[in-house]
Design a protein around this motif. Structure first.
Motif, PDB file in Angstrom:
ATOM      1  N   LYS A 260       0.858  -1.185   0.000  1.00 24.41           N
ATOM      2  CA  LYS A 260       0.000   0.000   0.000  1.00 24.41           C
ATOM      3  C   LYS A 260       0.896   1.238   0.000  1.00 24.41           C
ATOM      4  O   LYS A 260       2.041   1.186   0.465  1.00 24.41           O
ATOM      5  CB  LYS A 260      -0.895  -0.016   1.242  1.00 24.41           C
TER       6      LYS A 260
ATOM      7  N   LEU B  95      -7.430  -3.474   8.727  1.00 24.80           N
ATOM      8  CA  LEU B  95      -7.326  -4.291   7.514  1.00 24.80           C
ATOM      9  C   LEU B  95      -6.952  -3.503   6.243  1.00 24.80           C
ATOM     10  O   LEU B  95      -6.243  -4.008   5.387  1.00 24.80           O
ATOM     11  CB  LEU B  95      -8.679  -4.969   7.305  1.00 24.80           C
TER      12      LEU B  95
ATOM     13  N   TRP C  37      -1.602  -8.775   8.344  1.00 22.67           N
ATOM     14  CA  TRP C  37      -2.827  -8.568   7.547  1.00 22.67           C
ATOM     15  C   TRP C  37      -3.529  -9.911   7.293  1.00 22.67           C
ATOM     16  O   TRP C  37      -4.745 -10.030   7.463  1.00 22.67           O
ATOM     17  CB  TRP C  37      -2.493  -7.889   6.203  1.00 22.67           C
TER      18      TRP C  37
ATOM     19  N   ARG D 273      -7.253 -10.837   8.350  1.00 24.22           N
ATOM     20  CA  ARG D 273      -8.259 -11.103   7.297  1.00 24.22           C
ATOM     21  C   ARG D 273      -8.958 -12.435   7.605  1.00 24.22           C
ATOM     22  O   ARG D 273     -10.177 -12.537   7.518  1.00 24.22           O
ATOM     23  CB  ARG D 273      -7.560 -11.124   5.932  1.00 24.22           C
TER      24      ARG D 273
ATOM     25  N   THR E 279     -22.467   5.246  -3.687  1.00 27.92           N
ATOM     26  CA  THR E 279     -23.089   4.393  -4.708  1.00 27.92           C
ATOM     27  C   THR E 279     -24.585   4.679  -4.780  1.00 27.92           C
ATOM     28  O   THR E 279     -25.156   4.828  -5.874  1.00 27.92           O
ATOM     29  CB  THR E 279     -22.870   2.901  -4.350  1.00 27.92           C
TER      30      THR E 279
ATOM     31  N   ARG F 168      -0.819   1.323  -5.571  1.00 27.29           N
ATOM     32  CA  ARG F 168       0.177   0.527  -4.864  1.00 27.29           C
ATOM     33  C   ARG F 168       1.540   1.158  -5.058  1.00 27.29           C
ATOM     34  O   ARG F 168       1.738   1.928  -6.018  1.00 27.29           O
ATOM     35  CB  ARG F 168       0.228  -0.914  -5.426  1.00 27.29           C
TER      36      ARG F 168
ATOM     37  N   ARG G 162      -6.677  -8.740  -1.692  1.00 27.60           N
ATOM     38  CA  ARG G 162      -7.114  -7.571  -0.927  1.00 27.60           C
ATOM     39  C   ARG G 162      -8.438  -7.013  -1.433  1.00 27.60           C
ATOM     40  O   ARG G 162      -8.780  -5.847  -1.192  1.00 27.60           O
ATOM     41  CB  ARG G 162      -6.036  -6.489  -0.940  1.00 27.60           C
TER      42      ARG G 162
ATOM     43  N   CYS H  39     -12.262  -6.069  -1.544  1.00 29.16           N
ATOM     44  CA  CYS H  39     -13.091  -5.546  -0.455  1.00 29.16           C
ATOM     45  C   CYS H  39     -13.753  -6.678   0.328  1.00 29.16           C
ATOM     46  O   CYS H  39     -14.464  -7.499  -0.242  1.00 29.16           O
ATOM     47  CB  CYS H  39     -14.163  -4.638  -1.060  1.00 29.16           C
TER      48      CYS H  39
HETATM   49  C1  HEM Z   1     -20.044   0.200  -2.593  1.00 30.81           C
HETATM   50  C2  HEM Z   1     -19.344   0.038  -1.476  1.00 30.81           C
HETATM   51  C3  HEM Z   1     -17.879  -0.287  -1.417  1.00 30.81           C
HETATM   52  C4  HEM Z   1     -16.897  -0.114  -2.361  1.00 30.81           C
HETATM   53  C5  HEM Z   1     -17.034   0.475  -3.764  1.00 30.81           C
HETATM   54  C6  HEM Z   1     -15.666  -0.606  -1.786  1.00 30.81           C
HETATM   55  C7  HEM Z   1     -14.450  -0.635  -2.451  1.00 30.81           C
HETATM   56  C8  HEM Z   1     -13.306  -1.209  -1.937  1.00 30.81           C
HETATM   57  C9  HEM Z   1     -12.076  -1.385  -2.671  1.00 30.81           C
HETATM   58  C10 HEM Z   1     -11.834  -0.954  -4.116  1.00 30.81           C
HETATM   59  C11 HEM Z   1     -11.181  -1.985  -1.849  1.00 30.81           C
HETATM   60  C12 HEM Z   1      -9.748  -2.409  -2.199  1.00 30.81           C
HETATM   61  C13 HEM Z   1      -8.764  -1.309  -1.887  1.00 30.81           C
HETATM   62  C14 HEM Z   1      -7.339  -1.668  -2.320  1.00 30.81           C
HETATM   63  O1  HEM Z   1      -7.114  -2.706  -2.935  1.00 30.81           O
HETATM   64  O2  HEM Z   1      -6.436  -0.858  -2.034  1.00 30.81           O
HETATM   65  C15 HEM Z   1     -11.829  -2.163  -0.559  1.00 30.81           C
HETATM   66  C16 HEM Z   1     -11.242  -2.725   0.550  1.00 30.81           C
HETATM   67  C17 HEM Z   1     -11.857  -2.818   1.781  1.00 30.81           C
HETATM   68  N1  HEM Z   1     -13.184  -2.541   2.075  1.00 30.81           N
HETATM   69 FE1  HEM Z   1     -14.561  -1.905   0.768  1.00 30.81          FE
HETATM   70  N2  HEM Z   1     -15.929  -1.040  -0.514  1.00 30.81           N
HETATM   71  C18 HEM Z   1     -17.259  -0.871  -0.246  1.00 30.81           C
HETATM   72  C19 HEM Z   1     -17.929  -1.236   0.914  1.00 30.81           C
HETATM   73  C20 HEM Z   1     -17.339  -1.743   2.047  1.00 30.81           C
HETATM   74  C21 HEM Z   1     -18.039  -2.133   3.243  1.00 30.81           C
HETATM   75  C22 HEM Z   1     -19.545  -2.069   3.428  1.00 30.81           C
HETATM   76  C23 HEM Z   1     -17.090  -2.530   4.153  1.00 30.81           C
HETATM   77  C24 HEM Z   1     -17.251  -3.020   5.567  1.00 30.81           C
HETATM   78  C25 HEM Z   1     -18.398  -3.214   6.188  1.00 30.81           C
HETATM   79  C26 HEM Z   1     -15.801  -2.390   3.500  1.00 30.81           C
HETATM   80  C27 HEM Z   1     -14.594  -2.671   4.098  1.00 30.81           C
HETATM   81  C28 HEM Z   1     -13.391  -2.773   3.414  1.00 30.81           C
HETATM   82  C29 HEM Z   1     -12.147  -3.198   4.036  1.00 30.81           C
HETATM   83  C30 HEM Z   1     -11.943  -3.538   5.491  1.00 30.81           C
HETATM   84  C31 HEM Z   1     -11.183  -3.255   3.008  1.00 30.81           C
HETATM   85  C32 HEM Z   1      -9.725  -3.691   3.125  1.00 30.81           C
HETATM   86  C33 HEM Z   1      -9.657  -5.173   2.807  1.00 30.81           C
HETATM   87  C34 HEM Z   1      -8.268  -5.768   2.847  1.00 30.81           C
HETATM   88  O3  HEM Z   1      -7.301  -5.114   2.440  1.00 30.81           O
HETATM   89  O4  HEM Z   1      -8.172  -6.933   3.265  1.00 30.81           O
HETATM   90  N3  HEM Z   1     -15.991  -1.918   2.228  1.00 30.81           N
HETATM   91  N4  HEM Z   1     -13.124  -1.693  -0.652  1.00 30.81           N
END
Ligand code: HEM
Length: 446
Positions: A71, A87, A95, A99, A266, A327, A392, A394
């Motif tokens: 990151k 996370l 991580w 996870r 969204t 990244r 990684r 979401c």
């Molecule tokens: C439309 C809704 C959402 C979009 C568009 C979205 C989009 C994303 C994207 C693109 C990533 C990847 C980021 C990366 O690779 O650097 C991500 C990671 C993540 N999102 Fe979402 N997200 C949404 C909703 C949520 C919700 C509802 C939660 C939790 C309740 C959430 C929790 C997380 C977490 C914790 C990560 C990190 C995961 C990891 O690295 O293991 N997101 N999200």
């Protein structure tokens, strides 16, 4: 054959392409992709950044060669105080362990429970609206998704004052990532007494205190509940190691931060698109009338809300809230024949990929019907990736899609929303893509 430098637009002395990049980031990046190809070199304040515009290269970064990337350090520094080593920012074995521990909180049996919270909160919000009135739909969706998340994370039994404190604190934290304040606060430490920083620092104190109290409360309970915090408190590795209070707090704050604004945006973009496309809106209404017959939606309705899902997918294509995944290289890498040095930022602009006419016919059009069963399977991997991809991806993807569908269904079975002003949505791109001035819409009973 390895070519050393990818092409890119000319910049101006000192600032490079920074000003062009910040002013109209999405459209500008689309033009650069057309002009310069798969890897575009952009100079941001003297720092080279490479924009990747081919799905295959994005797969390489997010899925195949993940060990060569981390990151982005400067993003980590900017967000660390807000979400710690949760996370979203953590790396490596820590991580992976986290996870694995957190994943069960998003299994289908849990999602069923969260669905009730989603519909209940959406119904309460919808009932609070008066037909004939105008609302800032962005603001309304933000407060709704935050309320849903706070209830899903902490349970419905938490006292309303604590929930309100957490909601207010989260709103204060988000101020430091708003596109309008980002260019200023990014370069200034958070102790500089700007109004945004004063609110931010107070927000940090409040949220830490409130979450610490809730952790102690839940730890002292004999029986654990079904809320996300209780699940995380109980989670243990195979060796019987659970999370410390500090790790729990980082993970919970990360969920609050990552999990409400994206879904709210969204929903906001979807209301805007539906109002601009009355025929699609009518099709959505037909489906809701047929499936729900006037009652609120439930978890069991989700598979039948097929057109609603297509609407959400198409909205995420046109307006991906997390519009730029980045990244930093941890070693020299080769991308499409170009040599990219260690410690360089690569940017994956979702807006550009999602509007590529090689995969999406008439890419600017809002066409939910394109999402037929076979369409997504035939797309190249990473031509459409609103939730990222690879390890990684979401963690809240299904939570978010369910939430968007249930919220759309709850409001649209009852109301129609119309713009009160002509003109395009004026979009700004910060950490997320968002309307510059909210979105005022008039509510009409259907
Ligand atoms: C439309 C809704 C959402 C979009 C568009 C979205 C989009 C994303 C994207 C693109 C990533 C990847 C980021 C990366 O690779 O650097 C991500 C990671 C993540 N999102 Fe979402 N997200 C949404 C909703 C949520 C919700 C509802 C939660 C939790 C309740 C959430 C929790 C997380 C977490 C914790 C990560 C990190 C995961 C990891 O690295 O293991 N997101 N999200």
């Amino acid at each position: 054959m390895s070519q050393s430098l990818p092409p890119g637009p000319d910049g101006i002395p000192v600032f490079g392409n920074t000003v062009q990049y910040l002013r109209a980031p999405c459209e500008r990046r689309e033009r650069w992709a057309e002009e310069y190809g798969s890897v575009v070199s952009v100079d941001i304040l003297g720092m080279d950044m490479y924009m990747l515009t081919e799905p295959g290269l994005i797969k390489q970064v997010l899925m195949t060669d993940t060990g060569k990337y981390k990151k982005v350090e400067s993003t980590k520094e900017h967000l660390e105080r807000t979400i710690g080593d949760g996370l979203l920012l953590s790396e490596g074995d820590f991580w992976k362990r986290q996870r694995n521990l957190i994943q069960p909180a998003f299994y289908p049996d849990r999602l069923r429970d969260y669905a009730d919270v989603m519909t209940d909160c959406a119904t309460t919000k919808a009932d609070s609206w008066d037909p004939g009135e105008t609302y800032d739909v962005e603001e309304e969706m933000r407060s709704l998704t935050l309320e849903i998340l706070v209830k899903a994370l902490f349970g419905t039994d938490v006292d309303p004052d604590t929930r309100a404190t957490i909601r207010d604190a989260v709103k204060a934290l988000m101020l430091r990532t708003k596109p309008s304040t980002l260019p200023v606060v990014y370069f200034l430490p958070d102790w500089v007494p700007l109004p945004v920083n004063i609110r931010y620092n107070r927000g940090i104190r409040q949220i830490n205190e409130a979450i610490d109290e809730l952790i102690q409360l839940r730890r002292n309970e004999d029986e654990h509940g079904e809320d996300l915090l209780s699940i995380l408190i109980e989670a243990e590795t195979d060796e019987g190691v659970g999370m410390s209070d500090e790790t729990l707090r980082d993970e919970i704050t990360t969920m609050l931060f990552a999990g409400h604004e994206t879904t709210a945006l969204t929903l906001t973009f979807t209301w805007d698109l539906l109002a601009r496309n009355p025929q699609k809106e009518a099709k959505l209404h037909d489906e809701l009338d047929e499936v729900l017959d006037g009652r609120p939606p439930t978890f069991d309705d989700l598979p039948d809300l097929e057109y609603t899902e297509k609407v959400v997918k198409e909205s995420l294509r046109l307006y991906p809230p997390a519009h730029d995944i980045r990244r930093q290289t941890t070693q020299e890498v080769t991308l499409d024949g170009y040599t990219i040095p260690e410690d360089t930022i690569v940017s994956m602009p979702l807006w550009v990929l999602h509007r590529d006419d090689r995969w999406f016919e008439d890419p600017e059009a809002f066409r939910p019907e394109r999402w037929t069963d076979g369409f997504e399977e035939e797309l190249p991997e990473f031509a459409y990736f609103p939730f990222g991809g690879g390890p990684r991806q979401c963690i809240g993807k299904t939570f978010a899609v369910n939430e968007a569908k249930l919220t759309m269904a709850t409001f649209a079975r009852q109301y129609e929303l119309d713009h009160v002003e002509d003109g395009d949505l004026n979009i700004m791109a910060g950490v997320t893509l968002q309307p510059r001035n909210g979105l005022d819409m008039a509510v009409k009973e259907r």
